[in-house]
Design an enzyme around this catalytic site. Structure first.
Site, short mmCIF file in Angstrom:
data_model
loop_
_atom_site.label_atom_id
_atom_site.label_comp_id
_atom_site.label_asym_id
_atom_site.label_seq_id
_atom_site.Cartn_x
_atom_site.Cartn_y
_atom_site.Cartn_z
N HIS A 80 43.85 21.34 40.07
CA HIS A 80 42.80 22.36 39.93
C HIS A 80 41.82 22.03 38.81
O HIS A 80 40.77 22.66 38.71
CB HIS A 80 43.44 23.73 39.67
N ASP A 110 34.77 21.69 33.42
CA ASP A 110 35.45 22.73 34.20
C ASP A 110 35.77 22.16 35.57
O ASP A 110 34.86 21.60 36.22
CB ASP A 110 34.49 23.93 34.34
O1 F6P Z 1 42.52 26.27 35.94
C1 F6P Z 1 43.80 25.91 35.63
C2 F6P Z 1 44.71 27.09 35.38
O2 F6P Z 1 46.02 26.63 35.16
C3 F6P Z 1 44.70 28.08 36.52
O3 F6P Z 1 45.55 27.70 37.54
C4 F6P Z 1 45.09 29.34 35.83
O4 F6P Z 1 44.67 30.47 36.51
C5 F6P Z 1 44.38 29.23 34.50
O5 F6P Z 1 44.29 27.84 34.26
C6 F6P Z 1 45.08 30.00 33.40
O6 F6P Z 1 46.17 29.29 32.97
P1 F6P Z 1 47.53 29.82 32.38
O7 F6P Z 1 48.50 29.85 33.52
O8 F6P Z 1 47.86 28.79 31.36
O9 F6P Z 1 47.30 31.19 31.79
#
Ligand code: F6P
Length: 480
Positions: free
Chosen positions: A164, A378
């Site tokens: 992602h 990003d």
């Molecule tokens: O964009 C990467 C990501 O891991 C997403 O999957 C997730 O929504 C966001 O960052 C927030 O991350 P965390 O799970 O560390 O709160």
């Protein structure tokens, strides 16, 4: 290893629900916000799906249970494992490394060891859950070793991996002491998906340079020396999206429109309302955005409170040192701007350090004249897509960093380099002054893209490509 009963298994760091276990042991949960579960819920229901992930709570141990139309399969993480695997290797090493080393990545062998052992734990859970010949879809940078471990445990299953976040250029990726192990982990998959073409190219280039596996276009061949029978791994881009139709409908509902009017009123009916919505993360360029806005006020090109910035910064990874520092810096800057340019009862910047329900976010998008997305790096940036989906009225202008994955698709936005403060200031002024005809034309084009390419289509495209190993429709344009 004996086969499980699920034809489709999703493996992600987090479960798609927030769970609580009461003192008497009874379990309750609510679906967590986010497009991934919305996109996958129907396909999971059709395929007797299971979702393997961490509950978000330390030490929570629970049997798999049924919820949200699928089997939810919690993976337990202790406090010290969260510190080393999640806060440490995932968010103190990989996150900065994969985001252009905006802050220094830290390399600690103990963190790496925890990452290996937790990835094995996730892989073992997936191996237990998946049916004979089933499909496992692994998500994101926290779980890059899962594909290879899973392949050893269950050579009969199809494995897809989707990253992602960005995949860094070779020169940066090479800093990682365990770079080869990470590549080998990913190459356990049949299909490795990325947000942008440039990410897929970076990955393939890293494979060419750091392993001796032959690659041709998008395909890496794992020959009989390493795998029997020999097999192929494909890399391609699948830009993720949001549940656009649902968001469009929500933002156009009478309640949300009414709330949008109220929000402007509560802010003192500013002439220009600028909006930023981010997790409080150093990749989002919040400081750069505040600098540009502060300078426009200082130059007298904008005046507060006629021009007002609302900055929603939702709390994130608060135990990681660089996130704490960022919070201090952002809050000091907001305080300085308000001290210099605010009026009694009328702030120049309204800063909110909490998250809001989707309805309130939709109302803010509807209320804002200009949306500022200034990320320094990003993977995609779904906030930009939400803003576009929310503007059925064709109002509002999107100012978008060219360093987001979204910039590849949302070309009718005003694209900026957020490091160029003068350029960002000029784009903000242009957005504010934009003629309604141009604004509507741009928003119409943006909406066409976001409504056509929603998260359901993204999931379908990925799973279809995984099921049918045909050449990717777009040939890889090789740059070396
Ligand atoms: O964009 C990467 C990501 O891991 C997403 O999957 C997730 O929504 C966001 O960052 C927030 O991350 P965390 O799970 O560390 O709160």
């Amino acid at each position: 290893m004996p086969a499980g009963e699920h034809d489709l298994v999703v493996v992600a760091n987090r479960l798609p629900v927030d769970m609580t276990v009461a003192d008497d042991g009874s379990l309750s949960w609510t679906r967590s916000p986010g497009g991934l579960v919305t996109a996958l819920a129907p396909v999971m229901q059709r395929n007797a799906g299971a979702w393997v992930g961490w509950s978000g709570t330390p030490d929570l141990e629970h049997e798999p249970f049924d919820g949200e139309g699928m089997r939810l399969w919690p993976v337990r993480l202790s406090e010290s494992e969260i510190a080393a695997y999640y806060e440490g290797f995932s968010n103190g090493t990989l996150w900065p490394l994969y985001h252009d080393v905006i802050v220094d990545p830290q390399f600690h062998r103990a963190w790496w060891n925890a990452y290996v052992s937790i990835n094995r734990r996730f892989a073992a859970a997936a191996a237990e859950a998946v049916a004979e010949g089933g499909t496992v879809w692994v998500h994101d940078y926290q779980l890059q070793l899962v594909p290879a471990v899973l392949r050893l445990l269950r050579p009969d299953v199809k494995i897809g991996f989707f990253n992602h976040i960005p995949f860094p250029p070779l020169e940066i990726f090479s800093q990682l002491p365990w770079r080869r192990q990470v590549l080998e982990g990913l190459l356990g998959a049949d299909l490795v998906g990325f947000q942008r073409e440039s990410d897929a190219k970076n990955f393939l280039r890293a494979v060419r340079r750091l392993t001796d596996l032959p690659t041709r276009g998008r395909v890496v061949t794992i020959g009989e020396r390493w795998a029997r029978p020999a097999r192929q791994v494909r890399a391609a881009s699948f830009p993720i999206s949001i549940d656009s139709t649902a968001f469009d409908a929500l933002a156009s509902s009478p309640a949300v429109q009414k709330r949008a009017v109220e929000i402007r009123k509560e802010l003192g009916d500013p002439e220009v309302l600028l909006l930023g919505v981010d997790r409080l993360d150093y990749t989002k360029g919040i400081r750069h955005r505040l600098k540009a806005f502060g300078e426009l006020l200082a130059d007298g090109r904008l005046a507060a409170p006629e021009a007002t910035l609302v900055q929603v910064a939702s709390p994130s990874r608060e135990r990681v040192e660089q996130y704490r520092q960022l919070r201090d810096e952002v809050e000091a800057t907001v305080g300085r701007i308000n001290g210099d340019y605010g009026a009694l009862g009328r702030a120049a910047v309204h800063y909110m350090h909490h998250s809001y329900p989707m309805e309130e976010m939709a109302a803010m998008y509807r209320a804002a004249d200009v949306m500022l997305v200034t990320s320094l790096r990003d993977g995609m940036n779904l906030v930009a897509k939400e803003y576009v989906a929310a503007r059925r009225d064709l109002g509002g202008v999107l100012v978008l960093s060219e360093f987001t994955g979204a910039a590849d698709e949302l070309t009718q936005a005003l694209l900026i380099n957020p490091h160029d403060i003068d350029g960002t200031k000029a784009a903000i002024m242009r957005a504010i002054a934009m003629e309604p005809t141009e604004r509507r034309r741009r928003m119409r084009g943006l909406r066409r893209r976001v409504l056509d390419h929603d998260v359901q289509r993204w999931a379908e495209d990925f799973l279809t490509a995984l099921a049918n190993p045909r050449p990717h429709p777009r040939p890889l344009v090789e740059d070396e």
